[in-house]
Design an enzyme around this catalytic site. Structure first.
Site, mmCIF file in Angstrom:
data_model
loop_
_atom_site.group_PDB
_atom_site.id
_atom_site.type_symbol
_atom_site.label_atom_id
_atom_site.label_comp_id
_atom_site.label_asym_id
_atom_site.label_seq_id
_atom_site.Cartn_x
_atom_site.Cartn_y
_atom_site.Cartn_z
ATOM 1 N N SER A 226 44.315 46.288 43.132
ATOM 2 C CA SER A 226 44.255 45.292 44.202
ATOM 3 C C SER A 226 45.462 44.343 44.118
ATOM 4 C CB SER A 226 42.916 44.551 44.116
ATOM 5 O OG SER A 226 42.642 43.850 45.316
ATOM 6 N N ASP B 105 42.051 25.851 42.449
ATOM 7 C CA ASP B 105 42.883 25.078 43.376
ATOM 8 C C ASP B 105 44.199 25.805 43.641
ATOM 9 O OD1 ASP B 105 40.976 23.100 43.495
ATOM 10 O OD2 ASP B 105 41.983 21.778 42.062
ATOM 11 N N HIS C 87 36.012 49.424 46.749
ATOM 12 C CA HIS C 87 37.250 48.811 46.283
ATOM 13 C C HIS C 87 37.313 48.727 44.760
ATOM 14 C CE1 HIS C 87 40.855 46.466 46.436
ATOM 15 N NE2 HIS C 87 40.294 45.360 45.991
#
Length: 259
Positions: A87, A179, A237
């Protein structure tokens, strides 16, 4: 300035296999595969920046993550390696192959194409933010908080691998740089870094139930990876977790052929 990546190194002789996880994963997710591969080769598995036990820094661009990986190879005195990425990690290793092809003995790309993708992690980010606010003390509590936004239990179990015990708060906390990841999400969805094609030996393994490497994407994929051999597994996936033995067999056969 490259980040000093946390990593697992089994040691051993020969050209190593370097394993790079996907978004919100870590080297720990690959321990069962590492245990098998280490029987026949040196394996190095990394935590990318803002993941696992690696530092939290701004910037999730593929050129920067490729430079992190190359800097680790330099520190380990690895001149050439087989690179395997799943990925997001697949885009990282494609970036390395385009930017520094002389460092790549072969390329293994698991269920990703060298293209930009749309935004589809909103519910996952919402679930992780709920974990932050909820401050769970047990994994059961954490799963219940995640379930408010993430329906699929296998996905929740995967996300929960990012939790660790916070002794000071007497609870669980996320170890990822959420974040930083969410703040540069556009860069994660973008194309790999570099230009042109990587013409070295390449294996692309995709899941038949995944939408990340469809037949329609193959012409564009072969423009970047013209030597790609394509293997399709009956999986989604997370094909390396759903079909571990078949995934191992495909990777081992390819490495035996190119070694």
């Amino acid at each position: 300035m490259p980040v000093a990546l946390n990593h697992i190194d089994t040691g051993g002789e020969g050209v190593p296999l370097v394993v790079v996880h996907g978004l919100l994963g870590s080297a720990d997710n690959w321990r069962s595969h590492i245990k098998k591969w280490r029987e026949s080769r040196r394996v190095i598995a990394v935590d990318l920046r803002n993941h696992g036990r690696s530092p939290h820094v701004e910037g999730m661009g593929y050129e920067a993550m490729a430079e992190d990986l190359l800097a680790l190879l330099d520190r380990l005195d690895v001149q050439k390696a087989h690179l395997l990425g799943h990925s997001m990690g697949g885009k990282v290793v494609i970036s390395v192959a385009r930017l520094a092809p002389s460092r790549v003995a072969s390329l293994i790309v698991a269920d990703i194409a060298p293209r930009a993708y749309g935004h589809d992690h909103d519910s996952i980010f919402a679930g992780l933010r709920r974990l932050e606010r909820g401050a769970p003390t047990t994994r059961g509590e954490a799963d219940a908080l995640l379930a408010e936004h993430v329906d699929e239990r296998p996905t929740r179990l995967f996300l929960a691998t990012n939790l660790e015990r916070d002794e000071q708060a007497e609870g669980l906390r996320l170890r990822i740089g959420l974040d930083e990841i969410e703040g540069d999400y556009d860069a994660i969805m973008a194309e790999p870094a570099g230009e042109g094609a990587f013409t070295g030996p390449t294996l692309v393994v995709r899941g038949s139930r995944s939408r990340y490497v469809t037949d329609e994407m193959l012409p564009a994929l072969r423009e970047v990876l013209p030597e790609a051999e394509l293997v399709t597994l009956e999986a989604g996936h997370w094909l390396h977790a759903e079909q571990p033995e078949a995934f191992q067999a495909a990777v081992n056969r390819f490495l035996d052929e190119v070694s």
